[in-house]
Write an enzyme that holds these catalytic residues in place. Sequence first.
Site, PDB file in Angstrom:
ATOM      1  CE  LYS A   3      -4.086  -1.549   2.493  1.00  0.00           C
ATOM      2  NZ  LYS A   3      -5.159  -1.440   1.377  1.00  0.00           N
ATOM      3  NE  ARG A   8     -10.829  -9.132  -3.120  1.00  0.00           N
ATOM      4  CZ  ARG A   8     -10.869  -8.312  -3.957  1.00  0.00           C
ATOM      5  NH1 ARG A   8     -11.280  -8.645  -5.138  1.00  0.00           N
ATOM      6  NH2 ARG A   8     -10.864  -7.135  -3.871  1.00  0.00           N
TER       7      ARG A   8
HETATM    8  N1  BES Z   1      -8.144  -3.455   3.987  1.00  0.00           N
HETATM    9  C1  BES Z   1      -8.287  -2.960   2.440  1.00  0.00           C
HETATM   10  C2  BES Z   1      -9.428  -2.142   2.115  1.00  0.00           C
HETATM   11  C3  BES Z   1      -9.470  -0.875   2.950  1.00  0.00           C
HETATM   12  C4  BES Z   1      -9.079   0.270   2.312  1.00  0.00           C
HETATM   13  C5  BES Z   1     -10.122  -0.852   4.003  1.00  0.00           C
HETATM   14  C6  BES Z   1      -9.415   1.460   2.998  1.00  0.00           C
HETATM   15  C7  BES Z   1     -10.494   0.452   4.784  1.00  0.00           C
HETATM   16  C8  BES Z   1      -9.998   1.730   4.059  1.00  0.00           C
HETATM   17  C9  BES Z   1      -8.348  -4.105   1.706  1.00  0.00           C
HETATM   18  O1  BES Z   1      -7.604  -5.367   2.045  1.00  0.00           O
HETATM   19  C10 BES Z   1      -7.834  -4.008   0.281  1.00  0.00           C
HETATM   20  O2  BES Z   1      -6.257  -3.404   0.315  1.00  0.00           O
HETATM   21  N2  BES Z   1      -8.469  -3.607  -0.754  1.00  0.00           N
HETATM   22  C11 BES Z   1      -8.177  -3.312  -2.138  1.00  0.00           C
HETATM   23  C12 BES Z   1      -8.580  -3.946  -2.916  1.00  0.00           C
HETATM   24  C13 BES Z   1      -8.047  -3.980  -4.364  1.00  0.00           C
HETATM   25  C14 BES Z   1      -6.576  -4.663  -4.337  1.00  0.00           C
HETATM   26  C15 BES Z   1      -8.681  -4.891  -5.343  1.00  0.00           C
HETATM   27  C16 BES Z   1      -8.365  -2.008  -2.408  1.00  0.00           C
HETATM   28  O3  BES Z   1      -9.423  -1.515  -1.809  1.00  0.00           O
HETATM   29  O4  BES Z   1      -7.397  -1.037  -2.721  1.00  0.00           O
HETATM   30 MN    MN Z   2      -5.733  -5.499   1.609  1.00  0.00          MN
END
Ligand code: BES
Ligand code: MN
Length: 498
Positions: A276, A350
């Site tokens: 991230k 997921r």
């Molecule tokens: N935990 C994150 C989602 C999230 C983002 C929660 C912001 C709270 C605030 C999740 O694991 C994630 O990283 N999702 C990705 C999915 C993508 C890779 C398809 C996302 O949202 O960028």
């Molecule tokens: Mn994630």
Amino acid sequence: MDVFLRKSNPAARATGVLAVGVAEGSGKLSGAAQSLDRSTRGAVSAVLATGDFRGKHLETALIYPEGVKAKRVLLVGLGPQKELTPQRVLAAAATAARRARELGAETLAMALHTGATLDPATASAAAEGAVLGHYRHTAYKTDAKPPLDRIELLSPGAATPRLANAVASGELRGEATCLARDLANTPGQDLVPEQLAERAVEIARTVGATAQVLDVPAMERLGMGCVLAVGRGSAHAPRFVVLEAAPTRKPRRGKVPTVVVIGKGVTFDTGGYSLKPREGMSKMKYDMSGAAAVLGLFASLPTLDLPFKLVGLIPSAENMVNSRALKPGDVIRALDGTTIEVTNTDAEGRLLLADALGYAKRYKPDAVVNLATLTGAISIALGRACAGLFTRDDAFAAELTQAGESVGERLWRMPLWDDYLVEMKGDTADLLNSSERREGAACTAAAFLEHFAKGMRWAHLDIASTAWTYADRGEYARGANAFGARLLVKWLEGMAAK
Ligand code: BES
Ligand code: MN
Ligand code: ZN
């Protein structure tokens, strides 16, 4: 925080803050506000006459009238009498408790009844709200405002056992949500999967539920390839927690149904090798908010009398990087045998849920709800005003939406069409864990989950848009808020009443 029920006139109670509920726009005052107005020879009417305070919901005015034993009086708006609900009372009580704490008061007495008597629904909501509004995550603060010593709810009539029970159960529900908030607010360093599992076991023990914690060897035996894969990059091994609560009464007819609730328990989400960006990572300690909501529900169980079996599943891992960690392109096998090509290690939630849904099937459940801070995309779609609700079942959607609405946890229905699943089909493996396109990412994530939920009455709540509060308001305090815990309690309470 204990909430005490006490028979007293508002004006007669000696306290740091006396909070009195005032309904909006009712030409003539009623209940506690009327009583206070009489004791103070018109102090409430005088404030209303200025127009500075009208009783709008959550509006406040601090006054120092004569004729009361309290140091100060906080008028709290309840909104129009016709629109008054327990949830509105709850938020008003929360506002009063927060303000009392900010003022540095030692004691708060609340008089929130608008009728001649205090009814149990109002009493319970007031107690729950006060506990929630008083909440702060202070575990790491050395300069926090101290908590209140005492919160009281004033009743014009006798403190009957029925009223006292209502207060006790409101208080317990409030505490349950605070406990869930504390978990979600705890830094990743201090709540790794093993610790989350320990906390789950403790909670189960206090409410008389059973808890089973699957460690790595146990998950290997079962074939939970997804949880294992997500957890592989961390020094803190993953866990899979199974909580079970037996029904506390017989259903009116037929056999005992089973309800499964699943909460994503990522104790910290770096994204893994699909790392991230820094801004996106800073809050990721709350990526176990789904798990926190499930634990908040379990902690609330003493206030429910359920004619069905309740199962809580918490797949928990820390999404990190090391030389063994999951890599983009790796193929893993879920509990149900589905193979998944991991195109993005940041789409880890997921994966955990895939194994949990596979595990849920063994119960042949009558309903399954999973809660997860699953996608940033849900916030792009909906903003912060609501969480995303995904299910093909209209009646189920209505039940959950209604439950959420009545506790101030709004849901908005999102689509689950096969078109989204098409994007998740892989060449190398059965499924991809992340679509090649960013558009509709909350929907493609839901479609991925649906594959593992086939055959079950299932709903998915994407709470990434709501699980963090940015500004104190009503029962919400800045930080992780355990969104979903109260919704689940309400939903089950409604189901039990049918
Ligand atoms: N935990 C994150 C989602 C999230 C983002 C929660 C912001 C709270 C605030 C999740 O694991 C994630 O990283 N999702 C990705 C999915 C993508 C890779 C398809 C996302 O949202 O960028
Ligand atoms: Mn994630
Ligand atoms: Zn995540």
